[in-house]
Write an enzyme that holds these catalytic residues in place. Structure first.
Site, PDB file in Angstrom:
ATOM      1  N   MET A   1       0.824  -1.215   0.000  1.00  0.00           N
ATOM      2  CA  MET A   1       0.000   0.000   0.000  1.00  0.00           C
ATOM      3  C   MET A   1       0.851   1.254   0.000  1.00  0.00           C
ATOM      4  O   MET A   1       0.496   2.258  -0.588  1.00  0.00           O
ATOM      5  CB  MET A   1      -0.916   0.001   1.211  1.00  0.00           C
ATOM      6  CG  MET A   1      -2.037  -0.992   1.116  1.00  0.00           C
ATOM      7  SD  MET A   1      -3.070  -1.017   2.573  1.00  0.00           S
ATOM      8  CE  MET A   1      -1.951  -1.713   3.772  1.00  0.00           C
ATOM      9  N   GLY A  47      -8.917  -6.276  -0.864  1.00  0.00           N
ATOM     10  CA  GLY A  47      -7.842  -5.335  -1.137  1.00  0.00           C
ATOM     11  C   GLY A  47      -7.334  -4.695   0.142  1.00  0.00           C
ATOM     12  O   GLY A  47      -7.520  -5.231   1.235  1.00  0.00           O
ATOM     13  N   CYS A  48      -6.700  -3.559   0.010  1.00  0.00           N
ATOM     14  CA  CYS A  48      -6.152  -2.844   1.163  1.00  0.00           C
ATOM     15  C   CYS A  48      -7.218  -2.658   2.232  1.00  0.00           C
ATOM     16  O   CYS A  48      -8.308  -2.154   1.963  1.00  0.00           O
ATOM     17  CB  CYS A  48      -5.620  -1.489   0.707  1.00  0.00           C
ATOM     18  SG  CYS A  48      -5.149  -0.398   2.067  1.00  0.00           S
ATOM     19  N   PHE A  49      -6.899  -3.062   3.453  1.00  0.00           N
ATOM     20  CA  PHE A  49      -7.925  -3.015   4.503  1.00  0.00           C
ATOM     21  C   PHE A  49      -8.285  -1.612   4.959  1.00  0.00           C
ATOM     22  O   PHE A  49      -9.300  -1.416   5.612  1.00  0.00           O
ATOM     23  CB  PHE A  49      -7.577  -3.897   5.704  1.00  0.00           C
ATOM     24  CG  PHE A  49      -6.165  -3.828   6.228  1.00  0.00           C
ATOM     25  CD1 PHE A  49      -5.391  -2.682   6.153  1.00  0.00           C
ATOM     26  CD2 PHE A  49      -5.594  -4.951   6.831  1.00  0.00           C
ATOM     27  CE1 PHE A  49      -4.102  -2.629   6.658  1.00  0.00           C
ATOM     28  CE2 PHE A  49      -4.309  -4.922   7.347  1.00  0.00           C
ATOM     29  CZ  PHE A  49      -3.557  -3.752   7.259  1.00  0.00           C
TER      30      PHE A  49
END
Length: 227
Positions: A1, A47-49
């Protein structure tokens, strides 16, 4: 990220304020869980949390949404290890919710509508790797049946340009992420990655799920304070 954020910064410098996030309006599941007593749990990965957590923190009926890791073992449940893509973990979010206010099916509807693109395999937007896969981690057979039936329903309706690749598997453990990952979207709204990739998801939640939208997010810090 973090590497993706650098890429987003390059786009940001050319004057784009937000990513073009096209939400897909999907119908509610034909099969849902029956209302239950007490707090219930759903664990999903998309995806990115940061963005996944942020969406559900703005969702009514969600009592707490925690960023973390699921799919791998306890010893590798840390950001450094998970970022290698070799741990089996996905960046996931554990959602504690009140089934009298929101159903499991509604959570999945939001997940497939505005949280992520379920047709992207082992990636979301600028992030790639198995840790960014689309997944639903089920706690019991009832959740599994609802999730499987819903994916079949959405695929049959051909609402997406490609087949859904979301994997369904039994939840064997959820491990909360490091403190600096919690409430990240709310704490860093001007961070280029957040502004470019995740704030459009909040906008889409507000537009498509007005009845479920909360203007003030339910943060991990505030949820802990009330326990």
């Amino acid at each position: 990220m973090l590497g993706a954020a650098a890429g987003a910064l390059a786009v940001w410098s050319f004057g784009f304020a937000q990513a073009s996030e096209d939400a897909v309006v999907v119908p509610p599941p034909a099969i849902d869980l029956q209302p239950a007593e007490g707090v219930q749990t759903a664990v999903i990965a998309g995806g990115c949390f940061w963005g996944v957590q942020g969406v559900f923190q703005h969702t009514a009926g969600v009592l707490n949404a925690v960023s973390g890791y699921a799919g791998g073992g306890k010893m590798t449940a840390n950001y450094t290890a998970v970022s290698t893509g070799a741990t089996g973990h996905a960046e996931a979010v554990e959602i504690k919710y009140d089934p009298k206010q929101i159903s499991y099916g509604k959570i999945l509807q939001i997940f497939f509508s505005v949280v992520h693109d379920p047709t992207e395999l082992n990636r979301q937007g600028p992030d790639s790797g198995t840790q960014y896969r689309s997944a639903i981690f089920t706690s019991n057979d009832e959740q599994k049946k609802v999730a499987e039936a819903y994916i079949a329903q959405l695929d049959a309706a051909k609402l997406f340009k490609k087949p859904i690749v979301t994997k369904i598997g039994a939840l064997e453990g959820f491990y909360a992420a490091e403190a600096y990952h919690q409430d990240y979207l709310t704490l860093h709204p001007n961070q280029p990655y957040i502004a470019f990739n995740d704030l459009p998801k909040i906008d889409n939640l507000k537009k498509l799920f007005a009845q479920q939208y909360l203007e003030k997010p339910t943060l991990v810090s505030s949820a802990k304070a009330t326990n």
